[in-house]
Design an enzyme around this catalytic site. Structure first.
Site, PDB file in Angstrom:
ATOM      1  N   HIS A  78      -1.384   1.766  -2.189  1.00  0.00           N
ATOM      2  CA  HIS A  78      -1.279   0.420  -1.612  1.00  0.00           C
ATOM      3  C   HIS A  78      -0.348  -0.466  -2.436  1.00  0.00           C
ATOM      4  CE1 HIS A  78      -2.673  -3.815  -1.216  1.00  0.00           C
ATOM      5  NE2 HIS A  78      -2.521  -3.517   0.055  1.00  0.00           N
ATOM      6  N   GLU A  81       3.106   0.243  -1.527  1.00  0.00           N
ATOM      7  CA  GLU A  81       3.450  -0.338  -0.231  1.00  0.00           C
ATOM      8  C   GLU A  81       4.112  -1.700  -0.411  1.00  0.00           C
ATOM      9  OE1 GLU A  81       0.939  -2.687   3.015  1.00  0.00           O
ATOM     10  OE2 GLU A  81       0.089  -0.732   2.525  1.00  0.00           O
ATOM     11  N   HIS A  82       3.664  -2.452  -1.410  1.00  0.00           N
ATOM     12  CA  HIS A  82       4.273  -3.739  -1.721  1.00  0.00           C
ATOM     13  C   HIS A  82       5.615  -3.551  -2.430  1.00  0.00           C
ATOM     14  CE1 HIS A  82       0.832  -6.679  -1.107  1.00  0.00           C
ATOM     15  NE2 HIS A  82       0.237  -5.505  -0.933  1.00  0.00           N
ATOM     16  N   GLU A 158      -4.619 -10.325  -2.862  1.00  0.00           N
ATOM     17  CA  GLU A 158      -5.124  -9.622  -1.680  1.00  0.00           C
ATOM     18  C   GLU A 158      -6.555  -9.142  -1.907  1.00  0.00           C
ATOM     19  OE1 GLU A 158      -3.592  -6.150   1.438  1.00  0.00           O
ATOM     20  OE2 GLU A 158      -2.360  -6.712  -0.289  1.00  0.00           O
TER      21      GLU A 158
END
Length: 458
Positions: A78, A81-82, A158
């Site tokens: 994840h 992904e950024h 997040e």
């Protein structure tokens, strides 16, 4: 973003030539509009031509997710992904955004427990840009130290957003409670501790070691020509493919043989929210189990719509909760059938008691013929309506190739749903719902002892 809650014969030729990809239209029953090729380096390419549209949805899927991370890497997929959108050797982060905005397209990504997808949705005239941009981001990102520190703060924000959303927090807590120490029990997003400790070297090693072409599936749906997509993808991934020149595509993920074995557990996360949020459920077989269509029918009848038994019993007849539904999750090793409800804290005991009664009745007596018929009709309609846009079709292609190594036509899927019988549903319901329930609660309770007896005596 963390995804919420979820099956090849290779032929190679000279690199860069169309002969390097063998095309097959006979791959387990899909329509002729679906075609598949395998490119040098093991990249699988599946396309679907959709007449009458002017867009193309295209995704690069990688068969790597949070279950593939070590504890020290928790949240790496994840985090990447950024980071991959922060710039490549050819593009800055601003340049990536400007190129996509200039054509009115969408560029995004999501990470799940067993896969990651980077995707674009553009006009058919801009598909070359989408292919080039996605390939550049996935295979040639810079992962600059400054960007790692910048995005570390964003990912931590997040996580804080997740913690502020009781329903999201509950989903992760339920997985942790049901799956325990199995990798399926870890949050896709990682933890605050793992993200703070994550080094650039850890991220780079994970990216380079796992995001390889044999693990990639390129799926595209819309107004397209398969041979043209083959040409574009072959050129865009040529450099990455050279590093894996002799590699073959990684086959679909199978069970590790390590099954989660926790049932009857209770998890609590104190939260000063106005509502109590509860999830109850049981483990199921993995996605390769033959009973998958039967489980889908059972889930739809239990809590999949306004006429479902749970919705009628909990909301319509008793007014105990505004939102109540059931859902399923299927992975290689295992899965889950769960029920969610959000209610006033003082009503939690009654809500749980009603849910348990409903599950017990279905386990003992199955569903009525009318419930099974409605559930099958709901699933058939949802399946067909879900194929109305190119993005949904692209997702269907990518997931099927990664999970099963084959495509199934909509007609075949509809036939499998239609063939489900009330007797089959009753058998599966008895097998699953007679297990001890696992529960997770997020709400204004400090200790398990404060929870109602209907939860404590699972």
């Amino acid at each position: 973003m963390a995804e919420k809650n979820g099956d090849v014969t290779a032929a190679r030729g000279p690199e860069g030539s169309r002969a390097a990809a063998r095309v097959s239209t006979d791959i387990g029953g899909p329509p002729e509009s679906v075609r598949r090729s395998e490119l040098p380096g093991g990249v699988r390419l599946v396309t679907e031509s959709v007449p009458g549209v002017r867009s193309v949805a295209l995704g690069i899927w990688i068969g790597i997710g949070s279950v593939d991370e070590s504890p020290a890497q928790a949240g790496a997929a994840h985090f990447l992904e950024h980071l991959l959108f922060k710039g490549t050797r050819r593009r800055t982060a601003a340049g990536i955004a400007e190129e996509m905005d200039a054509v009115g397209g969408e560029l995004n990504a999501f990470t799940a427990k067993e896969h990651t997808c980077y995707y674009a949705h553009v006009l058919d005239t801009d598909v070359a840009l989408a292919v080039d941009l996605l390939a550049d981001v996935v295979t040639d990102a810079e992962l600059a130290h400054t960007d790692v520190e910048l995005e570390r703060g964003v990912v931590l924000e997040e996580i804080s957003m997740r913690d502020d959303d009781p329903e999201d927090l509950l989903g992760d807590l339920f997985d942790q409670t049901l799956f325990g120490d199995h990798p399926l029990g870890r949050p896709v997003i990682g933890s605050e501790e793992s993200i703070r400790a994550m080094s650039r070297d850890t991220l780079h090693t994970f990216w380079q070691g796992e995001y390889t072409t044999p693990r990639m599936v390129v799926a595209a749906a819309g107004n397209l020509e398969h041979d043209r997509i083959v040409e574009l993808v072959g050129a865009a991934l040529a450099s990455a493919s050279r590093a894996q020149a002799s590699a073959r595509a990684v086959p679909p993920r199978t069970s590790t043989g390590v099954r989660p074995d926790r049932t009857g557990a209770l998890g609590l996360q104190p939260d000063e929210s106005e509502q109590a949020h509860v999830m109850l459920g049981v483990p199921t077989e993995g996605r390769l189990a033959h009973a998958r269509p039967v489980l889908a029918v059972l889930n739809a009848a239990l809590g999949g719509g306004l006429s479902s038994r749970l919705f009628q019993q909990v909301r319509e007849q008793r007014g105990l909760a505004y939102q109540v539904y059931s859902s399923t999750a299927r992975y290689a090793d295992a899965g889950a059938l769960s029920v969610y409800a959000g209610c006033a804290p003082e009503r939690l005991g009654e809500v749980v008691a009603v849910v348990r009664d409903v599950l017990g009745e279905v386990a003992a007596d199955g569903l009525t013929d009318a419930e099974v018929a409605r559930a099958k009709g709901s699933l058939r309609g949802g399946l067909v309506l879900g194929c109305e846009d190119t993005a949904s079709r692209m997702n269907r292609l990518g997931r099927a190739e990664l999970d099963h190594g084959r495509q199934r036509s909509v007609g075949d899927s509809l036939a499998r749903i239609t063939a489900v019988t009330a007797e089959e549903v009753a058998t599966v319901a008895a097998e699953l719902l007679e297990q001890p329930l696992t529960a997770a609660v997020v709400g204004p309770f400090d200790e398990v002892d404060e929870l109602p007896a209907s939860l404590r005596d699972l």
